[in-house]
Design a protein around this motif. Structure first.
Motif, mmCIF file in Angstrom:
data_model
loop_
_atom_site.group_PDB
_atom_site.id
_atom_site.type_symbol
_atom_site.label_atom_id
_atom_site.label_comp_id
_atom_site.label_asym_id
_atom_site.label_seq_id
_atom_site.Cartn_x
_atom_site.Cartn_y
_atom_site.Cartn_z
ATOM 1 N N LYS A 147 0.828 -1.214 0.000
ATOM 2 C CA LYS A 147 0.000 0.000 0.000
ATOM 3 C C LYS A 147 0.863 1.265 0.000
ATOM 4 C CE LYS A 147 -4.308 -1.610 2.093
ATOM 5 N NZ LYS A 147 -5.218 -1.512 3.273
ATOM 6 N N GLN A 150 2.072 1.744 -3.467
ATOM 7 C CA GLN A 150 1.003 2.243 -4.341
ATOM 8 C C GLN A 150 0.764 3.735 -4.116
ATOM 9 O OE1 GLN A 150 -1.982 -0.679 -3.142
ATOM 10 N NE2 GLN A 150 -1.875 -1.661 -5.143
ATOM 11 N N THR A 151 0.827 4.169 -2.878
ATOM 12 C CA THR A 151 0.645 5.583 -2.557
ATOM 13 C C THR A 151 1.777 6.433 -3.107
ATOM 14 O OG1 THR A 151 -0.552 5.027 -0.523
ATOM 15 C CG2 THR A 151 0.368 7.253 -0.667
ATOM 16 N N PHE A 155 4.388 1.217 -7.003
ATOM 17 C CA PHE A 155 3.692 -0.005 -7.394
ATOM 18 C C PHE A 155 2.351 0.317 -8.040
ATOM 19 C CE2 PHE A 155 5.822 -1.948 -3.404
ATOM 20 C CZ PHE A 155 7.017 -2.104 -4.086
ATOM 21 N N ASN A 156 1.902 -0.609 -8.866
ATOM 22 C CA ASN A 156 0.640 -0.470 -9.589
ATOM 23 C C ASN A 156 -0.543 -0.343 -8.620
ATOM 24 O OD1 ASN A 156 -1.606 -0.755 -11.194
ATOM 25 N ND2 ASN A 156 -0.855 -2.548 -12.300
ATOM 26 N N LYS A 157 -1.283 0.742 -8.721
ATOM 27 C CA LYS A 157 -2.408 1.001 -7.820
ATOM 28 C C LYS A 157 -3.587 0.062 -8.057
ATOM 29 C CE LYS A 157 -1.591 5.956 -6.925
ATOM 30 N NZ LYS A 157 -0.255 6.016 -7.531
ATOM 31 N N GLU A 158 -3.620 -0.610 -9.217
ATOM 32 C CA GLU A 158 -4.748 -1.473 -9.549
ATOM 33 C C GLU A 158 -4.658 -2.853 -8.892
ATOM 34 O OE1 GLU A 158 -7.317 -0.252 -11.306
ATOM 35 O OE2 GLU A 158 -6.170 1.621 -11.218
#
Length: 204
Positions: A147, A150-151, A155-158
């Motif tokens: 997480k 992603q923030t 990394f891929n947020k999906e």
């Protein structure tokens, strides 16, 4: 008058039992080891051991809890010192690369660990305890790192953090299990390739 026993003394005896049990489990295996073996190894009476633990299962769960706490403290400190999610993830993988089950010092622990996990599948209460331990520590740790990545845009947020946390541990545990049961398994090479594939997928 019953003598007063300090908490420090009680903890010292408890640790002596755990250390003795760990040696027995590593030498004979979890199921083959008995409380009498732990008595012989520790030099304590069976009654003294049962003052601290209800059963052999209880002793092993205490060993696992102690190892998880030690790993948790070590991981938490090291992860806090790393600035990016990628660095944190790579640190975790490197920690397992340094814990090769092929090494003599790690082999006994790995065998006992997987033997107990298999044994727990026939005991619902134990299975629930180990499942909660897995979720509360191992999965939560990875979810937090993913997480964060992603923030930060690393990394891929999906991607679903829970799914990828499970994939990470399946990867690590799978390689560790293979190295434990197979001869000449290329643990470090395999885990390194898994690391590359996992990170490539996270970044897509």
């Amino acid at each position: 008058m019953t003598p007063i026993v300090s908490e420090e003394y009680k903890e010292k005896k408890r640790q002596e039992i755990l250390q003795s049990a760990h040696v027995c489990f590593a030498e004979k295996g979890f199921e083959a080891s008995t409380v009498d073996d732990i008595v012989a190894r520790s030099g304590l009476s069976k009654g003294a051991i049962y003052n601290y633990f209800k059963s052999k299962d209880d002793i092993y769960l205490a060993l696992m809890e102690g190892q998880t706490n030690n790993s948790g403290n070590k991981f938490a400190k090291a992860i806090a010192e790393r600035k990016t999610a990628l660095d944190k993830l790579n640190y975790l993988i490197e920690a397992y690369l340094d814990n090769d089950p092929n090494d003599e010092a790690n082999k006994g622990h790995a065998i006992v660990h997987y033997e107990f996990r298999l044994y727990s599948t026939r005991n619902l209460e134990l299975k629930e305890v180990l499942t909660e331990r897995y979720k509360d520590f191992f999965v939560s740790l990875l979810i937090g790192i993913i997480k964060e990545g992603q923030t930060s845009g690393e990394f891929n947020k999906e991607l679903d953090p829970v799914t990828y946390a499970d994939i990470f541990w399946a990867m690590v545990n799978g390689a560790t299990l293979q190295a434990t049961i197979l001869e000449n398994y290329q643990y470090k090479l395999i885990l390194k390739e898994m690391q590359n594939m996992f990170l490539e997928k996270l970044r897509l």
